[in-house]
Scaffold this active site. Structure first.
Site, short mmCIF file in Angstrom:
data_model
loop_
_atom_site.label_atom_id
_atom_site.label_comp_id
_atom_site.label_asym_id
_atom_site.label_seq_id
_atom_site.Cartn_x
_atom_site.Cartn_y
_atom_site.Cartn_z
N CYS A 23 0.82 -1.21 0.00
CA CYS A 23 0.00 0.00 0.00
C CYS A 23 0.86 1.27 0.00
CB CYS A 23 -0.86 0.04 1.24
SG CYS A 23 -1.89 -1.41 1.43
N ARG B 264 5.01 0.22 -5.99
CA ARG B 264 5.00 -0.58 -4.77
C ARG B 264 4.08 -1.79 -4.90
NH1 ARG B 264 6.48 2.60 -0.01
NH2 ARG B 264 5.06 1.38 1.25
N TRP C 289 -2.92 -2.62 -1.50
CA TRP C 289 -2.49 -3.97 -1.86
C TRP C 289 -3.22 -4.88 -0.88
CZ3 TRP C 289 0.26 -8.13 0.24
CH2 TRP C 289 0.81 -9.03 -0.68
N ASN D 231 -1.61 2.13 5.83
CA ASN D 231 -0.68 1.09 5.38
C ASN D 231 -0.38 0.20 6.57
OD1 ASN D 231 -0.51 2.36 2.96
ND2 ASN D 231 1.67 2.86 3.10
N GLY D 232 -0.29 -1.11 6.36
CA GLY D 232 0.06 -2.01 7.44
C GLY D 232 -1.09 -2.95 7.76
N GLU E 52 18.94 -16.81 -7.72
CA GLU E 52 18.40 -15.46 -7.97
C GLU E 52 17.85 -15.37 -9.41
OE1 GLU E 52 17.32 -12.95 -6.67
OE2 GLU E 52 17.45 -11.37 -8.16
N LYS F 161 14.07 -14.23 -10.52
CA LYS F 161 13.85 -13.11 -11.44
C LYS F 161 12.94 -13.54 -12.58
CE LYS F 161 14.75 -10.50 -9.99
NZ LYS F 161 15.16 -9.91 -8.77
N GLU G 129 9.18 -14.36 -11.32
CA GLU G 129 8.34 -13.28 -10.80
C GLU G 129 7.80 -12.37 -11.89
OE1 GLU G 129 11.96 -10.50 -9.01
OE2 GLU G 129 9.96 -10.22 -8.21
N HIS H 291 19.51 -36.77 -7.67
CA HIS H 291 18.90 -37.23 -6.42
C HIS H 291 17.40 -36.98 -6.42
CE1 HIS H 291 22.80 -38.23 -4.80
NE2 HIS H 291 23.22 -37.09 -5.31
N LYS I 93 6.49 -3.93 -4.19
CA LYS I 93 7.91 -3.58 -4.11
C LYS I 93 8.43 -3.64 -2.68
CE LYS I 93 11.84 -2.13 -5.63
NZ LYS I 93 12.66 -3.16 -6.30
O1 M6R Z 1 13.27 -4.18 0.17
P1 M6R Z 1 13.87 -5.53 0.42
O2 M6R Z 1 15.20 -5.69 -0.23
O3 M6R Z 1 13.92 -5.87 1.87
O4 M6R Z 1 12.90 -6.56 -0.26
C1 M6R Z 1 13.08 -7.93 -0.09
C2 M6R Z 1 12.32 -8.70 -1.16
O5 M6R Z 1 10.96 -8.44 -1.05
C3 M6R Z 1 12.81 -8.32 -2.56
O6 M6R Z 1 14.17 -8.53 -2.68
C4 M6R Z 1 12.06 -9.14 -3.63
O7 M6R Z 1 12.37 -10.49 -3.51
C5 M6R Z 1 12.44 -8.61 -4.99
N1 M6R Z 1 11.61 -7.51 -5.32
C6 M6R Z 1 12.37 -9.63 -6.06
O8 M6R Z 1 12.88 -9.12 -7.25
#
Ligand code: M6R
Length: 611
Positions: free
Chosen positions: A2, A27, A76, A100-101, A483, A487, A490, A506, A606
């Site tokens: 949010c 976000r 959100w 927010n929260g 990683e 990427k 997502e 395995h 985000k």
């Molecule tokens: O703001 P942060 O680095 O703490 O966020 C952690 C994860 O939410 C963030 O790295 C997320 O996995 C990425 N947006 C993925 O690309």
């Protein structure tokens, strides 16, 4: 997650609120709304879906809407599905509130309020908070007292923006465990959940601390501390400019941010290399103190946690200090074994991730020394850690983290070399050589990797319709694979997993069938031959293999269907930098060619400010 924006000033708030909401889009959100003062009342416009829906509504039904004060929100969904009714602002005839929260005790509060005759139209915890403030306002006839009294009952995390019908021209704001800033400009003042929301108008702001209550007026900001006394706030100036938070001619933020990687490495590392040696620029963290840590734990979420994996490999190889990497949401509930002899490194781009922040607090409670690696200045994690090392990547807007990861791993190398030097595992000469590679060679390798753009696009096109895609690697290449897989999935929604190549037989090799794409990351010299054997194993089951390797890698042509020869660095430890640039580009183009919302993938936010 949010987002909150609010404006009170000498100009019309409506376009400013819409601008702010648009700047908060990154976000992640599923509905939006605004509430502004209008002749003797408050008008609310809110809708499920994109901000364009609000603009459409404004055009059709509220074309004359103009007001010098209002609040806005991108939601959100947590409590209740995305819908017009669940969208913020919520409230009563007397007030509107954005939040927010998560209000954790919302069930108890709802029952108490229902017993007093309140009814609820949405499924949100926010509506309950708004009615609690309403109740307290009815009882006290004082807006400030109503907010203050409500905070005594609210449990959970919140950033709140509230307007009361009876006091036009004032926004009440407060926060706990969810960020909120008060930004100031010549033509009025703002509340916002983060800096990009106001950058178009100002870069000057006050950071609101836990439990503080601000009353924001067009030419005045008054902040009250927990004891109810007015406090003097320090004015902060963000060094991000609006260009950094805009696309500047690029199609998407993600591709812009990938292209900013070489520069971000230089900006982050250059000030921390003094006379050729690593210098964390943290006076409080002396060489003796650094050398005293018996164990290191990295705690983070998602991509930031994956940066921790590279950090582990680098520190263990260079400094021979044992490192654990923990997912913050697991760490905080597992009664972790952390002592005062430990260093806990907290990694976060936003500095506001709820689980990571909670993990930091737990580590501090256990007496560990906490070092935060954070990109957003003044964020909660940056402020609460014992030491903070900023990554200077500038604002990262795309949900998929790219340049933030690159600078996080750059800082991991810096710390690894510094630790290794402090504990006497490497000489000054060796440390200087590492710094030369990191500061001079990795940005160049990254630039060269960016030149593979068209080839990445071609590969993305070739494999974009795959149902599943696997990444394999060994050693540091496995850290990269993990990683790279995140990427890809997502932003392309293609199912993907990363496997340690030696682990395939395995169990997971049963997933490989004719045509399954497997991206094999092969930059580790010592493990190269082993990787070739693993590639042969998947080839024998029909896989299409895309190899990421150094120029001249022997035998690559014989086993791979497609090959990326990435720029070579003199020490393989640093290969994740150019390798990830290529893998990020492949993910980016896969999403683009599938016509997906690259910067705002579905269901994702985000900054994950709820646990
Ligand atoms: O703001 P942060 O680095 O703490 O966020 C952690 C994860 O939410 C963030 O790295 C997320 O996995 C990425 N947006 C993925 O690309």
């Amino acid at each position: 997650m949010c987002g909150i924006i609010g404006y009170v000033g000498i100009e019309n708030s409506v376009p400013k609120l819409i601008d702010g909401l648009k700047a908060l889009e990154y976000r992640g959100y599923d509905s939006a709304g605004i509430a502004v003062f209008t002749d003797g009342g408050i008008t609310t416009v809110k809708a499920k879906g994109r901000i364009a829906n609000i603009e459409e509504l404004l055009k059709k039904s509220y074309s004359a809407l103009s007001s010098s004060c209002g609040i806005g929100h991108t939601r959100w969904a947590t409590h209740g599905e995305p819908s017009d009714i669940n969208s913020h602002p919520h409230g009563t005839e007397r007030l509107r509130l954005v939040h927010n929260g998560i209000i954790e005790n919302y069930i108890v509060l709802k029952k108490e309020l229902m017993d007093l005759g309140y009814t609820f139209e949405s499924e949100t915890d926010t509506e309950i908070a708004s009615k609690l403030v309403d109740l307290n306002y009815k009882e006290t006839s004082d807006c400030f007292a109503a907010v203050k009294k409500s905070l005594e009952k609210l449990q959970g995390s919140y950033a709140l923006g509230i307007i009361f019908k009876d006091v036009p021209g004032k926004i009440f704001a407060t926060r706990k465990d969810s960020p909120l800033i008060i930004a100031v400009s010549e033509s009025g003042n703002f509340i916002a959940s983060d800096i990009p929301a106001v950058l178009k108008y100002t870069n000057k702001y006050y950071q609101l601390e836990q439990g503080e209550i601000a009353i924001v007026e067009k030419d005045k900001v008054t902040v009250y501390g927990l004891d109810g006394q007015i406090i003097e706030k320090k004015l902060c100036v963000a060094d991000w400019d609006i260009d950094a938070a805009e696309k500047g001619g690029w199609d998407h933020f993600m591709i812009k941010e990938i292209n900013e990687e070489p520069d971000s490495i230089i900006k982050t590392i250059r000030p921390r290399v003094v006379n050729g040696l690593p210098n964390l620029q943290l006076e409080e963290l002396s060489d003796e103190k650094l050398a005293s840590f018996k164990n290191i734990t990295m705690v983070a979420c998602g991509t930031a946690m994956h940066a921790g994996l590279i950090g582990k490999t680098a520190i263990e190889r260079l400094a021979r200090i044992p490192v654990k990497v923990e997912i913050a949401s697991e760490f905080r509930y597992k009664n972790p074994i952390i002592t005062k002899d430990d260093l806990v490194i907290i990694i976060s781009q936003s500095g506001e991730t709820a689980d990571t922040l909670a993990a930091l607090r737990l580590a501090k409670e256990r007496g560990a020394y906490t070092l935060a690696i954070v990109n957003v200045a003044g964020s909660s994690i940056a402020r609460e850690a014992d030491s903070t090392l900023y990554t200077w990547a500038g604002p990262e807007i795309a949900v998929a983290s790219t340049k933030a990861y690159t600078v996080q791993i750059s800082v991991m190398y810096l710390i690894a070399v510094k630790l290794a030097l402090s504990v006497g595992k490497i000489t000054e000469e060796e440390a200087k050589n590492h710094m030369r590679i990191l500061l001079e060679h990795t940005p160049v390798a990254c630039e060269q990797a960016l030149l593979l753009n068209d080839e990445c696009k071609r590969i993305a096109d070739k494999y974009k319709d795959s149902h599943d895609l696997f990444f394999i690697g060994r050693g540091i290449d496995y850290d990269i694979a993990v990683e790279a897989s995140l990427k890809l999935k997502e932003i392309s929604y293609i199912h993907s997993e990363a496997y340690a190549a030696g682990e395939l037989k395995h169990g997971t090799i049963s997933l490989i069938t004719t045509g399954t794409p497997v991206i094999a990351v092969c930059t580790e010299d010592e493990l190269y031959d082993k990787m070739i054997s693993n590639i042969k194993e998947v080839k024998a089951r029909g896989a299409k293999v895309i190899m990421i390797c150094k120029k001249g890698a022997k035998g690559a042509d014989d086993v791979a269907d497609d090959i990326f020869y990435i720029p070579e660095l003199e020490d393989g430890l640093y290969m994740p930098i150019p390798a990830m640039t290529v893998l990020q580009l492949i993910s980016y183009y896969t999403s683009v060619l599938l016509d997906l919302d690259v910067d705002k993938p579905r269901n994702l936010a985000k900054s994950v400010t709820v646990e």
